[in-house]
Write a protein that holds these residues in place. Structure first.
Motif, mmCIF file in Angstrom:
data_model
loop_
_atom_site.group_PDB
_atom_site.id
_atom_site.type_symbol
_atom_site.label_atom_id
_atom_site.label_comp_id
_atom_site.label_asym_id
_atom_site.label_seq_id
_atom_site.Cartn_x
_atom_site.Cartn_y
_atom_site.Cartn_z
ATOM 1 N N ASN A 158 61.002 -92.415 25.088
ATOM 2 C CA ASN A 158 59.755 -91.893 25.250
ATOM 3 C C ASN A 158 59.620 -90.757 24.028
ATOM 4 O O ASN A 158 60.176 -89.533 24.264
ATOM 5 N N PRO A 159 59.444 -91.226 23.045
ATOM 6 C CA PRO A 159 59.242 -90.365 21.756
ATOM 7 C C PRO A 159 58.464 -89.280 22.030
ATOM 8 O O PRO A 159 57.401 -89.485 22.758
ATOM 9 N N LEU A 160 58.512 -88.295 21.579
ATOM 10 C CA LEU A 160 57.650 -87.070 21.312
ATOM 11 C C LEU A 160 56.361 -87.634 20.480
ATOM 12 O O LEU A 160 56.757 -87.945 19.386
ATOM 13 N N VAL A 161 55.165 -87.213 21.168
ATOM 14 C CA VAL A 161 53.977 -87.510 20.257
ATOM 15 C C VAL A 161 53.273 -86.217 19.999
ATOM 16 O O VAL A 161 52.969 -85.491 20.943
ATOM 17 N N SER A 162 52.935 -85.924 18.612
ATOM 18 C CA SER A 162 52.372 -84.923 18.210
ATOM 19 C C SER A 162 50.870 -84.830 18.350
ATOM 20 O O SER A 162 50.527 -85.962 17.524
ATOM 21 N N ILE A 163 50.255 -83.976 18.926
ATOM 22 C CA ILE A 163 48.622 -84.269 18.765
ATOM 23 C C ILE A 163 47.916 -82.951 18.056
ATOM 24 O O ILE A 163 48.282 -81.937 18.650
ATOM 25 N N ILE A 164 47.513 -83.199 16.817
ATOM 26 C CA ILE A 164 46.850 -82.211 16.037
ATOM 27 C C ILE A 164 45.243 -81.684 16.722
ATOM 28 O O ILE A 164 44.735 -82.931 16.428
ATOM 29 N N VAL A 165 45.117 -80.747 16.677
ATOM 30 C CA VAL A 165 43.856 -80.145 17.392
ATOM 31 C C VAL A 165 42.960 -79.297 16.419
ATOM 32 O O VAL A 165 43.529 -77.773 16.696
ATOM 33 N N PRO A 166 42.364 -79.463 15.349
ATOM 34 C CA PRO A 166 41.790 -78.343 14.627
ATOM 35 C C PRO A 166 40.544 -77.934 15.289
ATOM 36 O O PRO A 166 39.996 -78.595 15.844
ATOM 37 N N THR A 167 40.540 -76.788 15.131
ATOM 38 C CA THR A 167 39.241 -75.979 15.826
ATOM 39 C C THR A 167 38.890 -74.788 14.939
ATOM 40 O O THR A 167 39.535 -74.113 14.050
ATOM 41 N N TYR A 168 37.303 -74.872 15.079
ATOM 42 C CA TYR A 168 36.663 -73.858 14.357
ATOM 43 C C TYR A 168 35.465 -73.256 14.914
ATOM 44 O O TYR A 168 34.550 -74.103 14.884
ATOM 45 N N ASN A 169 35.426 -72.358 15.755
ATOM 46 C CA ASN A 169 34.338 -71.764 16.446
ATOM 47 C C ASN A 169 33.768 -72.658 17.181
ATOM 48 O O ASN A 169 32.569 -73.045 17.594
ATOM 49 N N ARG A 170 34.677 -73.245 18.286
ATOM 50 C CA ARG A 170 34.112 -74.325 19.279
ATOM 51 C C ARG A 170 34.640 -73.859 20.362
ATOM 52 O O ARG A 170 35.395 -74.882 21.241
ATOM 53 N N LYS A 171 34.637 -72.566 20.437
ATOM 54 C CA LYS A 171 35.454 -72.340 21.881
ATOM 55 C C LYS A 171 34.996 -72.947 23.221
ATOM 56 O O LYS A 171 35.987 -73.042 24.023
ATOM 57 N N ASP A 172 33.685 -73.517 23.551
ATOM 58 C CA ASP A 172 33.380 -73.918 24.759
ATOM 59 C C ASP A 172 34.010 -75.501 24.944
ATOM 60 O O ASP A 172 34.176 -75.877 25.859
ATOM 61 N N PHE A 173 34.198 -76.292 23.800
ATOM 62 C CA PHE A 173 34.889 -77.636 23.880
ATOM 63 C C PHE A 173 36.522 -77.447 23.873
ATOM 64 O O PHE A 173 36.867 -78.546 24.251
ATOM 65 N N LEU A 174 36.946 -76.620 23.342
ATOM 66 C CA LEU A 174 38.407 -76.577 23.341
ATOM 67 C C LEU A 174 39.051 -76.655 24.676
ATOM 68 O O LEU A 174 40.185 -77.188 24.820
ATOM 69 N N PRO A 175 38.643 -75.934 25.674
ATOM 70 C CA PRO A 175 39.312 -76.047 27.012
ATOM 71 C C PRO A 175 39.156 -77.575 27.668
ATOM 72 O O PRO A 175 40.161 -77.946 28.141
ATOM 73 N N ILE A 176 37.943 -78.054 27.238
ATOM 74 C CA ILE A 176 37.781 -79.618 27.761
ATOM 75 C C ILE A 176 38.885 -80.428 27.011
ATOM 76 O O ILE A 176 39.288 -81.322 27.759
ATOM 77 N N ASN A 177 38.897 -80.304 25.782
ATOM 78 C CA ASN A 177 39.882 -81.089 25.011
ATOM 79 C C ASN A 177 41.213 -81.034 25.501
ATOM 80 O O ASN A 177 41.885 -81.889 25.645
#
Length: 83
Positions: free
Chosen positions: A4-23
């Protein structure tokens, strides 16, 4: 090879406050649990309250000192990843 290797997920964000919680909810609800989520704020509006609200140590939060764009933010996240 690790089972079960560690998987890194990169989430860039810029002024997308409404979508970040959903993501983030979507990522945390995946069946594969050995993940780290690296949210890279590209010098946009503060979203630390959203990150803190999840209270999940698999989420790391990074804020760029200046706007680097999508590719630059991904590179910042990759440098901080462990998976």
């Amino acid at each position: 090879m690790e089972e079960n290797p560690l998987v890194s997920i990169i989430v860039p964000t810029y002024n997308r406050k409404d979508f970040l919680p959903i993501n983030l909810k979507s990522l945390l609800n995946q069946t594969y649990k050995n993940i780290e989520i690296i949210v890279v704020n590209d010098h946009g509006e503060d979203v630390s309250n959203i990150i803190n609200g999840f209270n999940d140590n698999r989420i790391k939060y990074i804020v760029n000192e200046k706007n680097l764009g999508l590719a630059g933010s991904r590179n910042v996240g990759i440098k901080q990843s462990n998976g």
